[in-house]
Design a protein around this motif. Structure first.
Motif, PDB file in Angstrom:
ATOM      1  N   ILE A  75       0.874  -1.170   0.000  1.00  0.00           N
ATOM      2  CA  ILE A  75       0.000   0.000   0.000  1.00  0.00           C
ATOM      3  C   ILE A  75       0.909   1.216   0.000  1.00  0.00           C
ATOM      4  O   ILE A  75       1.716   1.388   0.912  1.00  0.00           O
ATOM      5  N   SER A  76       0.777   2.037  -1.031  1.00  0.00           N
ATOM      6  CA  SER A  76       1.549   3.277  -1.054  1.00  0.00           C
ATOM      7  C   SER A  76       0.624   4.439  -0.745  1.00  0.00           C
ATOM      8  O   SER A  76      -0.585   4.367  -0.955  1.00  0.00           O
ATOM      9  N   THR A  77       1.219   5.507  -0.228  1.00  0.00           N
ATOM     10  CA  THR A  77       0.480   6.723   0.071  1.00  0.00           C
ATOM     11  C   THR A  77       1.278   7.906  -0.442  1.00  0.00           C
ATOM     12  O   THR A  77       2.492   7.969  -0.252  1.00  0.00           O
ATOM     13  N   GLY A  78       0.590   8.800  -1.134  1.00  0.00           N
ATOM     14  CA  GLY A  78       1.230   9.997  -1.665  1.00  0.00           C
ATOM     15  C   GLY A  78       1.509   9.914  -3.145  1.00  0.00           C
ATOM     16  O   GLY A  78       1.648   8.829  -3.714  1.00  0.00           O
ATOM     17  N   GLY A  79       1.543  11.084  -3.779  1.00  0.00           N
ATOM     18  CA  GLY A  79       1.909  11.172  -5.185  1.00  0.00           C
ATOM     19  C   GLY A  79       0.833  10.777  -6.168  1.00  0.00           C
ATOM     20  O   GLY A  79       1.130  10.484  -7.317  1.00  0.00           O
ATOM     21  N   THR A  80      -0.445  10.792  -5.743  1.00  0.00           N
ATOM     22  CA  THR A  80      -1.527  10.389  -6.644  1.00  0.00           C
ATOM     23  C   THR A  80      -2.313  11.582  -7.183  1.00  0.00           C
ATOM     24  O   THR A  80      -3.350  11.393  -7.813  1.00  0.00           O
ATOM     25  N   GLY A  81      -1.825  12.775  -6.949  1.00  0.00           N
ATOM     26  CA  GLY A  81      -2.537  13.966  -7.402  1.00  0.00           C
ATOM     27  C   GLY A  81      -2.196  14.352  -8.829  1.00  0.00           C
ATOM     28  O   GLY A  81      -1.762  13.531  -9.636  1.00  0.00           O
ATOM     29  N   VAL A  87       3.863  11.386  -9.271  1.00  0.00           N
ATOM     30  CA  VAL A  87       4.197  10.368 -10.276  1.00  0.00           C
ATOM     31  C   VAL A  87       4.001   8.933  -9.775  1.00  0.00           C
ATOM     32  O   VAL A  87       4.408   7.984 -10.433  1.00  0.00           O
ATOM     33  N   THR A  88       3.361   8.786  -8.619  1.00  0.00           N
ATOM     34  CA  THR A  88       3.157   7.445  -8.061  1.00  0.00           C
ATOM     35  C   THR A  88       2.332   6.568  -8.997  1.00  0.00           C
ATOM     36  O   THR A  88       2.642   5.388  -9.183  1.00  0.00           O
ATOM     37  N   VAL A  89       1.305   7.126  -9.578  1.00  0.00           N
ATOM     38  CA  VAL A  89       0.430   6.343 -10.459  1.00  0.00           C
ATOM     39  C   VAL A  89       1.212   5.839 -11.674  1.00  0.00           C
ATOM     40  O   VAL A  89       1.084   4.676 -12.063  1.00  0.00           O
ATOM     41  N   GLU A  90       2.041   6.690 -12.243  1.00  0.00           N
ATOM     42  CA  GLU A  90       2.845   6.271 -13.385  1.00  0.00           C
ATOM     43  C   GLU A  90       3.803   5.145 -12.989  1.00  0.00           C
ATOM     44  O   GLU A  90       3.994   4.188 -13.745  1.00  0.00           O
ATOM     45  N   ALA A  91       4.394   5.251 -11.805  1.00  0.00           N
ATOM     46  CA  ALA A  91       5.293   4.198 -11.326  1.00  0.00           C
ATOM     47  C   ALA A  91       4.532   2.891 -11.107  1.00  0.00           C
ATOM     48  O   ALA A  91       4.988   1.820 -11.521  1.00  0.00           O
ATOM     49  N   HIS A  92       3.384   2.978 -10.458  1.00  0.00           N
ATOM     50  CA  HIS A  92       2.574   1.774 -10.220  1.00  0.00           C
ATOM     51  C   HIS A  92       2.211   1.114 -11.547  1.00  0.00           C
ATOM     52  O   HIS A  92       2.419  -0.085 -11.728  1.00  0.00           O
ATOM     53  N   LYS A  93       1.656   1.894 -12.446  1.00  0.00           N
ATOM     54  CA  LYS A  93       1.171   1.322 -13.701  1.00  0.00           C
ATOM     55  C   LYS A  93       2.298   0.744 -14.544  1.00  0.00           C
ATOM     56  O   LYS A  93       2.068  -0.172 -15.339  1.00  0.00           O
ATOM     57  N   SER A  94       3.519   1.233 -14.343  1.00  0.00           N
ATOM     58  CA  SER A  94       4.653   0.698 -15.106  1.00  0.00           C
ATOM     59  C   SER A  94       5.021  -0.719 -14.671  1.00  0.00           C
ATOM     60  O   SER A  94       5.701  -1.426 -15.421  1.00  0.00           O
ATOM     61  N   VAL A  95       4.573  -1.143 -13.489  1.00  0.00           N
ATOM     62  CA  VAL A  95       4.890  -2.498 -13.022  1.00  0.00           C
ATOM     63  C   VAL A  95       3.680  -3.438 -13.017  1.00  0.00           C
ATOM     64  O   VAL A  95       3.852  -4.646 -12.874  1.00  0.00           O
ATOM     65  N   TYR A  96       2.482  -2.913 -13.192  1.00  0.00           N
ATOM     66  CA  TYR A  96       1.289  -3.763 -13.169  1.00  0.00           C
ATOM     67  C   TYR A  96       1.295  -4.788 -14.293  1.00  0.00           C
ATOM     68  O   TYR A  96       1.642  -4.483 -15.425  1.00  0.00           O
ATOM     69  N   GLU A  97       0.850  -5.992 -13.963  1.00  0.00           N
ATOM     70  CA  GLU A  97       0.502  -6.977 -14.980  1.00  0.00           C
ATOM     71  C   GLU A  97      -0.980  -6.850 -15.303  1.00  0.00           C
ATOM     72  O   GLU A  97      -1.396  -7.014 -16.441  1.00  0.00           O
ATOM     73  N   LYS A  98      -1.768  -6.563 -14.260  1.00  0.00           N
ATOM     74  CA  LYS A  98      -3.198  -6.332 -14.423  1.00  0.00           C
ATOM     75  C   LYS A  98      -3.592  -5.185 -13.514  1.00  0.00           C
ATOM     76  O   LYS A  98      -3.178  -5.120 -12.358  1.00  0.00           O
ATOM     77  N   GLU A  99      -4.424  -4.293 -14.043  1.00  0.00           N
ATOM     78  CA  GLU A  99      -4.937  -3.195 -13.231  1.00  0.00           C
ATOM     79  C   GLU A  99      -6.262  -3.610 -12.615  1.00  0.00           C
ATOM     80  O   GLU A  99      -7.034  -4.355 -13.228  1.00  0.00           O
ATOM     81  N   ILE A 100      -6.509  -3.149 -11.400  1.00  0.00           N
ATOM     82  CA  ILE A 100      -7.777  -3.410 -10.718  1.00  0.00           C
ATOM     83  C   ILE A 100      -8.584  -2.109 -10.796  1.00  0.00           C
ATOM     84  O   ILE A 100      -8.566  -1.289  -9.880  1.00  0.00           O
ATOM     85  N   GLU A 101      -9.272  -1.904 -11.912  1.00  0.00           N
ATOM     86  CA  GLU A 101      -9.971  -0.642 -12.160  1.00  0.00           C
ATOM     87  C   GLU A 101     -11.023  -0.328 -11.104  1.00  0.00           C
ATOM     88  O   GLU A 101     -11.238   0.822 -10.745  1.00  0.00           O
ATOM     89  N   ALA A 124      -6.103   7.584  -7.270  1.00  0.00           N
ATOM     90  CA  ALA A 124      -5.905   6.320  -6.554  1.00  0.00           C
ATOM     91  C   ALA A 124      -6.041   5.172  -7.559  1.00  0.00           C
ATOM     92  O   ALA A 124      -6.880   5.228  -8.457  1.00  0.00           O
ATOM     93  N   CYS A 125      -5.202   4.150  -7.395  1.00  0.00           N
ATOM     94  CA  CYS A 125      -5.238   3.044  -8.344  1.00  0.00           C
ATOM     95  C   CYS A 125      -4.760   1.766  -7.661  1.00  0.00           C
ATOM     96  O   CYS A 125      -4.245   1.798  -6.543  1.00  0.00           O
ATOM     97  N   ALA A 126      -4.924   0.653  -8.359  1.00  0.00           N
ATOM     98  CA  ALA A 126      -4.474  -0.637  -7.828  1.00  0.00           C
ATOM     99  C   ALA A 126      -4.213  -1.592  -8.985  1.00  0.00           C
ATOM    100  O   ALA A 126      -4.762  -1.440 -10.078  1.00  0.00           O
ATOM    101  N   GLY A 127      -3.370  -2.575  -8.695  1.00  0.00           N
ATOM    102  CA  GLY A 127      -3.067  -3.581  -9.694  1.00  0.00           C
ATOM    103  C   GLY A 127      -2.395  -4.781  -9.057  1.00  0.00           C
ATOM    104  O   GLY A 127      -2.242  -4.855  -7.826  1.00  0.00           O
ATOM    105  N   VAL A 128      -1.997  -5.714  -9.899  1.00  0.00           N
ATOM    106  CA  VAL A 128      -1.332  -6.933  -9.467  1.00  0.00           C
ATOM    107  C   VAL A 128      -0.091  -7.131 -10.333  1.00  0.00           C
ATOM    108  O   VAL A 128      -0.134  -6.900 -11.545  1.00  0.00           O
ATOM    109  N   ALA A 129       0.991  -7.551  -9.709  1.00  0.00           N
ATOM    110  CA  ALA A 129       2.213  -7.907 -10.446  1.00  0.00           C
ATOM    111  C   ALA A 129       2.953  -8.981  -9.660  1.00  0.00           C
ATOM    112  O   ALA A 129       3.093  -8.872  -8.440  1.00  0.00           O
TER     113      ALA A 129
END
Length: 179
Positions: A75-81, A87-101, A124-129
């Motif tokens: 669970i990350s906090t911060g950088g989702t604005g 840039v947290t969302v960009e970092a998260h999405k760069s490692v996701y195999e599947k996004e949890i929309e 805010a976002c979520a995914g699995v890797a």
């Protein structure tokens, strides 16, 4: 499938990541909220870190935890604005195999009840890797409480019915197995 009353609680090993250019462990209130909530629910804190608002540093920390068999979720906090440093969302999405929309949808529904249209400023976002769940929450303690209390406390509880993230954890990497 047994019902929730007969299911045993399954603790999840969760790492907490705070993304900030200015926070330290001594003044990381949002990270503290997440640690308090997850340990209070019976889960274990697998690790905790603070990284600056840098896509490569955030993604590297996520990849390290994804590769760690002792971490089930992050669970990350911060950088989702919306600002240039968010840039947290960009970092998260760069490692996701599947996004949890649906995570973003549920978070916005909960947030709407409290801050109305201001919720549109959150990404805010979520995914699995690599069999690891990754959740990105905004940096305010209130948003961390909302994300945990409204979504994660339930979805990270094996007893939650009709379904939850914990019960499908063993199947997250079934595509990697040979048949």
């Amino acid at each position: 499938m047994s019902n929730a009353k007969t299911r045993e609680f399954v603790p999840v090993r969760i790492a907490v990541l705070t993304v900030s250019d200015s926070r330290t462990l001594a003044d990381d209130r949002s990270g503290d909220v997440l640690v308090e909530r997850l340990t209070g629910a019976g889960h274990s804190l697998a690790d905790r870190a603070i990284v600056t608002d840098d896509v490569k540093k955030i993604a590297a920390r996520l990849r390290d935890w994804i590769a760690d068999p002792e971490v089930d979720a992050v669970i990350s906090t911060g950088g989702t604005g919306l600002t240039g440093r968010d840039v947290t969302v960009e970092a998260h999405k760069s490692v996701y195999e599947k996004e949890i929309e649906g995570f973003a949808v549920a978070f916005h529904m909960i947030s709407w009840e409290k801050i109305r249209t201001s919720t549109i400023q959150s990404r805010a976002c979520a995914g699995v890797a690599g069999g690891t769940y990754l959740f990105a929450l905004p940096g305010s303690p209130g948003a961390c409480r909302d994300g945990w209390d409204g979504i994660l406390v339930h979805q990270l509880d094996y007893r939650h019915m009709p379904c939850n993230f914990v019960e499908i954890m063993p199947r997250l990497e079934e595509h990697r197995r040979r048949t």
